[in-house]
Every structure is written in C-alpha cells, then in structure tokens.
Design a protein around this motif. Structure first.
Motif, short mmCIF file in Angstrom:
data_model
loop_
_atom_site.label_atom_id
_atom_site.label_comp_id
_atom_site.label_asym_id
_atom_site.label_seq_id
_atom_site.Cartn_x
_atom_site.Cartn_y
_atom_site.Cartn_z
N VAL A 111 0.83 -1.22 0.00
CA VAL A 111 0.00 0.00 0.00
C VAL A 111 0.86 1.26 0.00
O VAL A 111 0.49 2.27 -0.62
CB VAL A 111 -0.98 0.04 1.21
N THR A 112 2.00 1.20 0.67
CA THR A 112 2.86 2.38 0.77
C THR A 112 3.56 2.68 -0.56
O THR A 112 4.15 3.75 -0.73
CB THR A 112 3.92 2.20 1.87
N GLN A 113 3.49 1.74 -1.50
CA GLN A 113 4.09 1.97 -2.84
C GLN A 113 3.02 2.39 -3.85
O GLN A 113 3.34 2.66 -5.00
CB GLN A 113 4.78 0.69 -3.33
N HIS A 114 1.77 2.43 -3.42
CA HIS A 114 0.68 2.73 -4.35
C HIS A 114 0.74 4.20 -4.77
O HIS A 114 1.10 5.07 -3.98
CB HIS A 114 -0.66 2.42 -3.67
N SER A 115 0.33 4.46 -6.04
CA SER A 115 0.43 5.83 -6.57
C SER A 115 -0.45 6.82 -5.80
O SER A 115 -0.16 8.01 -5.77
CB SER A 115 0.05 5.85 -8.05
N MET A 116 -1.50 6.32 -5.17
CA MET A 116 -2.37 7.25 -4.43
C MET A 116 -1.87 7.52 -3.01
O MET A 116 -2.37 8.42 -2.34
CB MET A 116 -3.79 6.66 -4.34
N PHE A 117 -0.89 6.73 -2.56
CA PHE A 117 -0.49 6.81 -1.15
C PHE A 117 0.18 8.15 -0.82
O PHE A 117 -0.05 8.72 0.24
CB PHE A 117 0.43 5.65 -0.80
N SER A 118 1.01 8.62 -1.74
CA SER A 118 1.83 9.80 -1.42
C SER A 118 1.20 11.11 -1.88
O SER A 118 1.87 12.14 -1.91
CB SER A 118 3.21 9.66 -2.06
N ARG A 119 -0.08 11.08 -2.22
CA ARG A 119 -0.76 12.33 -2.57
C ARG A 119 -0.85 13.25 -1.36
O ARG A 119 -0.45 12.90 -0.26
CB ARG A 119 -2.17 12.02 -3.10
N ASP A 120 -1.47 14.37 -1.59
CA ASP A 120 -1.56 15.40 -0.56
C ASP A 120 -2.79 15.15 0.34
O ASP A 120 -3.92 15.34 -0.11
CB ASP A 120 -1.67 16.76 -1.27
N TYR A 121 -2.56 14.72 1.55
CA TYR A 121 -3.66 14.49 2.50
C TYR A 121 -3.40 15.30 3.76
O TYR A 121 -2.25 15.64 4.07
CB TYR A 121 -3.75 13.00 2.89
N ASP A 122 -4.46 15.55 4.52
CA ASP A 122 -4.23 16.18 5.83
C ASP A 122 -4.56 15.23 6.99
O ASP A 122 -4.35 15.56 8.16
CB ASP A 122 -4.99 17.51 5.98
N HIS A 123 -5.10 14.03 6.64
CA HIS A 123 -5.40 13.09 7.73
C HIS A 123 -5.41 11.67 7.18
O HIS A 123 -6.06 11.42 6.16
CB HIS A 123 -6.77 13.42 8.34
N ILE A 124 -4.71 10.78 7.85
CA ILE A 124 -4.68 9.37 7.44
C ILE A 124 -5.20 8.51 8.61
O ILE A 124 -4.81 8.71 9.77
CB ILE A 124 -3.24 8.91 7.08
N TYR A 125 -6.06 7.57 8.26
CA TYR A 125 -6.54 6.58 9.23
C TYR A 125 -6.08 5.21 8.74
O TYR A 125 -6.26 4.87 7.57
CB TYR A 125 -8.07 6.57 9.30
N THR A 126 -5.50 4.40 9.63
CA THR A 126 -5.01 3.11 9.16
C THR A 126 -5.28 1.99 10.17
O THR A 126 -5.24 2.20 11.38
CB THR A 126 -3.50 3.18 8.82
N CYS A 127 -5.55 0.82 9.61
CA CYS A 127 -5.74 -0.38 10.42
C CYS A 127 -5.30 -1.58 9.59
O CYS A 127 -5.68 -1.71 8.42
CB CYS A 127 -7.20 -0.54 10.82
N GLY A 128 -4.47 -2.44 10.18
CA GLY A 128 -4.00 -3.60 9.44
C GLY A 128 -2.80 -4.21 10.13
O GLY A 128 -2.58 -3.99 11.33
N PRO A 129 -2.00 -4.99 9.40
CA PRO A 129 -0.83 -5.61 10.01
C PRO A 129 0.12 -4.56 10.59
O PRO A 129 0.25 -3.46 10.04
CB PRO A 129 -0.16 -6.34 8.84
N THR A 130 0.76 -4.90 11.70
CA THR A 130 1.61 -3.94 12.39
C THR A 130 2.69 -3.31 11.50
O THR A 130 2.85 -2.09 11.52
CB THR A 130 2.24 -4.62 13.64
N PRO A 131 3.43 -4.09 10.69
CA PRO A 131 4.46 -3.45 9.85
C PRO A 131 3.86 -2.43 8.88
O PRO A 131 4.46 -1.39 8.63
CB PRO A 131 5.08 -4.63 9.09
N MET A 132 2.66 -2.73 8.36
CA MET A 132 1.99 -1.79 7.46
C MET A 132 1.63 -0.50 8.19
O MET A 132 1.92 0.60 7.72
CB MET A 132 0.72 -2.43 6.89
N MET A 133 1.04 -0.66 9.38
CA MET A 133 0.62 0.55 10.11
C MET A 133 1.83 1.39 10.51
O MET A 133 1.78 2.62 10.46
CB MET A 133 -0.18 0.16 11.36
#
Lengths: 257, 299
Positions: free
Chosen positions: A173-195
């Motif tokens: 997910v961290t390599q996805h093209s949408m991941f590094s866009r401009d956001y002001d808030h991220i919410y995440t839940c999943g495997p510990t290394p991913m979070m």
C-alpha cells in the motif's frame, strides 16, 4: 457511552473463503450509538477450553435495523469456532468498547490491510455523514485476501494494492500511486508493519495519522492490563485508551522495528 | 442470609473480586452495582509507580490463561491522592492489595494505606510470580513470610490479609507462619507459575517466558489448598482460584473459606459476580439454609 452485555442473533452469515466471513447481528432492542473504530468482545460458545472472549472490530452498523456486522478472520481456535456458527444462533457480546476514530480531516486517506479493513467501512460511512469523501486504499497479499471491495465504492475513491498484482497496483500500500498524494489526515488499520510504515510516512510529512491497534487482550475494558502498547507516555491499554491512537503518541512504537 | 465475617470486616456476602482482575472497580460500573459486592480487592499497589512487563503479557491456555502483567500500577501516592477519592464512597469493603520488592517497600505502602479511613483492610501480596522481586521470594519461605508480615503488622493497624502463593511444597507451613506473625486472615491461591510455547513461532507466548496461570484450570488445586489451610489455621481463610459460578464458590466455602474472590471470570463476564451472589441466595433457599456460615467448612 455505557457499555453493555447483550445477546445478539445472527441474521446473516457470509463466507468469503477459508479465512474471512461476516456475521450480521441483530440487537434485541435499540442499538446504542457506536463510533467508528470501536470493537466488541465476543463470547466463544460451546468450546469449554476457550474461556476468553475474542475482540473483534465493528465493520458496519445499521441503526435503522439495529444490526451490526463483524468481519472476522479465522486465526485460531476461537475464531474457528465462531466460523461454525449459523444464522439464527445467539452470540453474546460486551460492547461498544474503546475509543473510535476522531473523524477529523478534510483530505482524508484510509489505509487498510487484511482484517484491518474491517473498521474502515463504518469509518467511511461516518466520514461521509460529515461530508468527507476519503480515498480508500486497501491492500493484501493477493486479491482473495481483500474480502470486502465493492461495499466501499459508494463512500469514497477506492483503490487496491496487492503484492502479486492480482487486484489494483502491484506492491505494498505504501508503494501505491495514491499513497503519497496530498492528505491532511490518514486513518489506518492492518498488520503492524503496514501501520508502522504508514504512520512513519505521516509523521515525516506532518500529516495527522490515527492507527487502530489489535493487541491480544483478555477483558477488553481496561481491567486486566494485558493488551498494553509501549506509548510515548508509558504503557497504555489498547482496549480502553485505544484501540485508536494518534500516531504522535506512539513514536516509540512506530520507530521500534 | 449471606453475611459473613473476616476478622473485623463484615461482608454483605462472601463474594469479593480478586486483585488485578477488577481494576479499581470503576471499569465494571457500567455492568454491575458495585455496592452489592462483599468486597473489592483493588489492583496490586507498590511503593512507586510501575510500568509492568513488556507486551505480550497474556496467553490463553486450556480453560485458563497465563498472565505476566508484572504489577503495573500507579504507585501508592497516586492511589492515596487520586484513586482513593474516586472510589472511597462505594458501599462495600475496599481492600488494597499491597505488593512490593522489599520489607521497607511493603511497610511504606501499608502505613500510607493505614491512614485512609475508608480502607478497612489490606491484602499483603507475598506471592506475585511475575516480577523478579515480586514478593514470591517472601511467600515461598516460612521464615521470610513471617518476617515481612511481622514488620508490616507493626505499621498496619487494621485487618491484615496475607495472600499466599501455591508455588510451594507446603502451603500449610506458610499459612501457619504468617498466622503466628500476626496475620488476621489468609487468601489463596495466587496464580500457579506456568509457561506456554508458540510452536509455529518457536518462542514463548509471554515476554517474560513464564507467567501466572489462572482460570477454571486451577480450581481443583485451589480448593485442595484452601481445605488444607482451613484445617490448619484459626484465622479466616479467603478462597480463590478459577471461580466462575455459584457452585464453584460453594466448593470453596464448603472446603473452609469464609469468603471467596472472583478473578479471571470477570474478564469473561463482567457481570459474573452478581450471578454468583444470586446463585448463592438461590442455593441457600433451595437447601433451607438461613445462614451461609452453616455450610462453611463442612468438608
């Protein structure tokens, strides 16, 4: 919000594959308010050796019909027993537990992986009610391990990352093209290394980030002190002081590989 | 019908909650009327704040669980200055479990608790298996146990309960030693030292490798030890270990316990204590028992 112990009835069971299933559960009366990110402690019936409840995040809430839905991953004896339950069976739950997501932000990204996708559906709906339409990025090793896909479509821009490329972009997910866009808030839940990777990115960029943790726990209400995370302010109970934490409280945990 | 007595303490009923399984009681206020309890033994309290052991601290085992929390608590000063004021007006016996690593620490904590009007008793924990100096060293040796109890006795003037470990060859010897040193009551059993291994990951489940076993799995061991001790000492015995229902509590009472503590079952059903009290009343009615003391120690 007052916590309750209630017998729910299974009104719908959906099996996706050997790993994932959902249970839609009918409250006998009026469902109390449930915040996105809160969880339930489910009794495992019929297996006398399994004494402890299982903490499961709340996937969906239908206040019109007084139902909640749980997305459950089969990981051990308890969840295996739950996977054998049928429509019409009764299931006893202690709920609603823990602190939910803040629902803050305007340009919002949700990042879910595996069973961590579960709380993001209710979160998406709650954000929509505030007029926020998030980017919803869901990841997994392969397509079949992302059990919920189209259900998210009404609530935001949904995109996928799989390690084998079977759905969406190939990679994490961290390599996805949408991941590094401009956001002001991220919410995440999943495997510990991913979070941790998501939270590190957010902290680096100065983006607000909330992570939902999933430690092993016994009571779910802050009594046993078993589920602690090593926060920057010392040990905190994931069940009571979480499961959602602001990443700024967890820099020790995030940077500890 | 259910009233019972531990030294100077009058209990509405014999059902108390075990230390470390019930927080400060507040965590359960949504589920039950705390004032119905015979007593609440609050979280083990030490001379200084403790962080406890690293995660993971628990593992489920057949009909039970292992824990290795390691006495995480706010410390006696914060207890006296903050927690006490939140819970002192509850209409039940609030008893503080006093833990420590040295006689000086036990005495410091006990004397500070002695000054709190609404705390009628302490439970001296000489049996925590989960910290290197958790007191189990005191609790496994009759001379050491007697020494710590007699020192605390000098500074603590209310009801002094001593919590015993089952991890000994003869629990009776320890019980007699603390009775002779001035204990007003003994409670038993603390957790049994245990261990579990995750064979897929090829490592122990607990960060501390070993931990304390509790839950229904330990109940027969606990009933046996309560029965042995109740026949060997004159002071009242409080029984605990794996109680999940009224019938379990009755086993301990019949074995000689004047009161019981419910522990791990609180994690499974936060309202379990109320069901146990109701179940004891129902049992007494069904058997024509007007006073629960009639059946205490009948075995």
């Amino acid at each position: 919000m007052r916590k309750q112990i209630t017998d729910f009835t299974i009104v719908e069971k959906q099996v996706f594959n050997e790993t994932y299933f959902t249970l839609k559960l009918q409250h006998p009366g009026i469902l109390p308010e449930i915040k996105a990110g809160q969880f339930v402690e489910v009794e495992v019936p019929g297996n006398k050796q399994v004494v402890l409840r299982r903490p499961i995040s709340i996937h969906d809430v239908d206040t019109d019909n007084n139902t909640i839905t749980l997305l459950i991953q089969v990981v051990g004896k308890g969840t295996k027993t739950l996977s054998n339950m049928k429509e019409g069976d009764t299931i006893n739950m202690v709920y609603p537990l823990g602190h939910g997501f803040s629902l803050e932000g305007e340009k919002v990204l949700l990042v879910g992986g595996g069973a961590g996708i579960a709380p993001l559906l209710h979160l998406s709906k709650c954000l929509n009610l505030k007029g926020i339409h998030p980017v919803i990025l869901l990841g997994g090793r392969t397509k079949s391990l992302i059990p919920i896909q189209k259900e998210f479509e009404p609530y935001g821009q949904v995109c996928f990352a799989t390690e084998d490329g079977s759905l969406g972009e190939k990679g994490l997910v961290t390599q996805h093209s949408m991941f590094s866009r401009d956001y002001d808030h991220i919410y995440t839940c999943g495997p510990t290394p991913m979070m941790k990777a998501v939270a590190r990115h957010a902290l680096d960029k100065g983006i607000e980030c909330e992570v939902s943790l999933e430690n092993m726990m016994a009571c779910g209400i802050g009594a046993c002190l078993c589920c602690v995370v090593d926060s920057d302010q010392g040990h905190k109970c994931v069940c009571k002081e979480g499961p959602v934490f602001n990443a700024k409280q967890l820099t020790n945990w995030i940077n500890n590989k | 019908m259910l009233q019972t007595k531990i030294h100077n303490l009058i209990l509405k009923n014999p059902v108390m909650t075990a230390s470390g399984t019930f927080g400060y009681g507040e965590e359960f206020a949504d589920f039950i009327d705390l004032n119905r309890l015979g007593g609440i033994i609050v979280k083990g309290t030490t001379g200084e704040r403790r962080q406890g052991n690293p995660y993971p601290r628990m593992a489920e085992t057949p009909s039970g669980m292992l824990n290795a929390v390691g006495l995480q608590n706010v410390g006696v000063e914060t207890f006296c200055n903050e927690v006490y004021h939140r819970i002192k007006d509850l209409d039940t016996n609030i008893i503080v479990n006093v833990s420590g690593s040295s006689i000086e620490e036990y005495c410091k904590t006990a004397s500070m608790i002695d000054a709190l009007d609404r705390i009628p008793a302490i439970e001296l924990n000489i049996s925590c298996p989960n910290v290197k100096k958790g007191g189990m060293g005191f609790g496994t040796n009759p001379d050491m146990a007697a020494q710590v109890v007699s020192e605390v006795r000098k500074v603590y003037h209310k009801t002094l309960i001593v919590k015993l470990t089952p991890n000994v060859t003869s629990v009776v010897d320890i019980a007699k030693a603390v009775e002779n040193a001035g204990a007003d009551s003994v409670s038993l059993i603390n957790t049994l030292l245990g261990m579990a291994i995750d064979v897929e990951k090829q490592r122990p489940y607990l960060s501390t490798i070993t931990g304390g076993l509790s839950g229904p799995a330990v109940k027969p061991v606990a009933v046996r030890m309560v029965w042995q001790v109740a026949h060997a000492v004159k002071i009242p015995v409080i029984g605990l270990g794996g109680i999940t229902c009224a019938a379990d509590a009755l086993e301990f009472l019949m074995a000689g316990a004047k009161a019981v503590q419910v522990g791990t079952a609180n994690f499974i059903d936060p309202a379990v204590t109320m069901k146990i009290i109701d179940g004891l009343e129902e049992y007494c009615r069904r058997h024509g028992i007007s006073d629960i003391n009639e059946i205490i120690g009948i075995i």
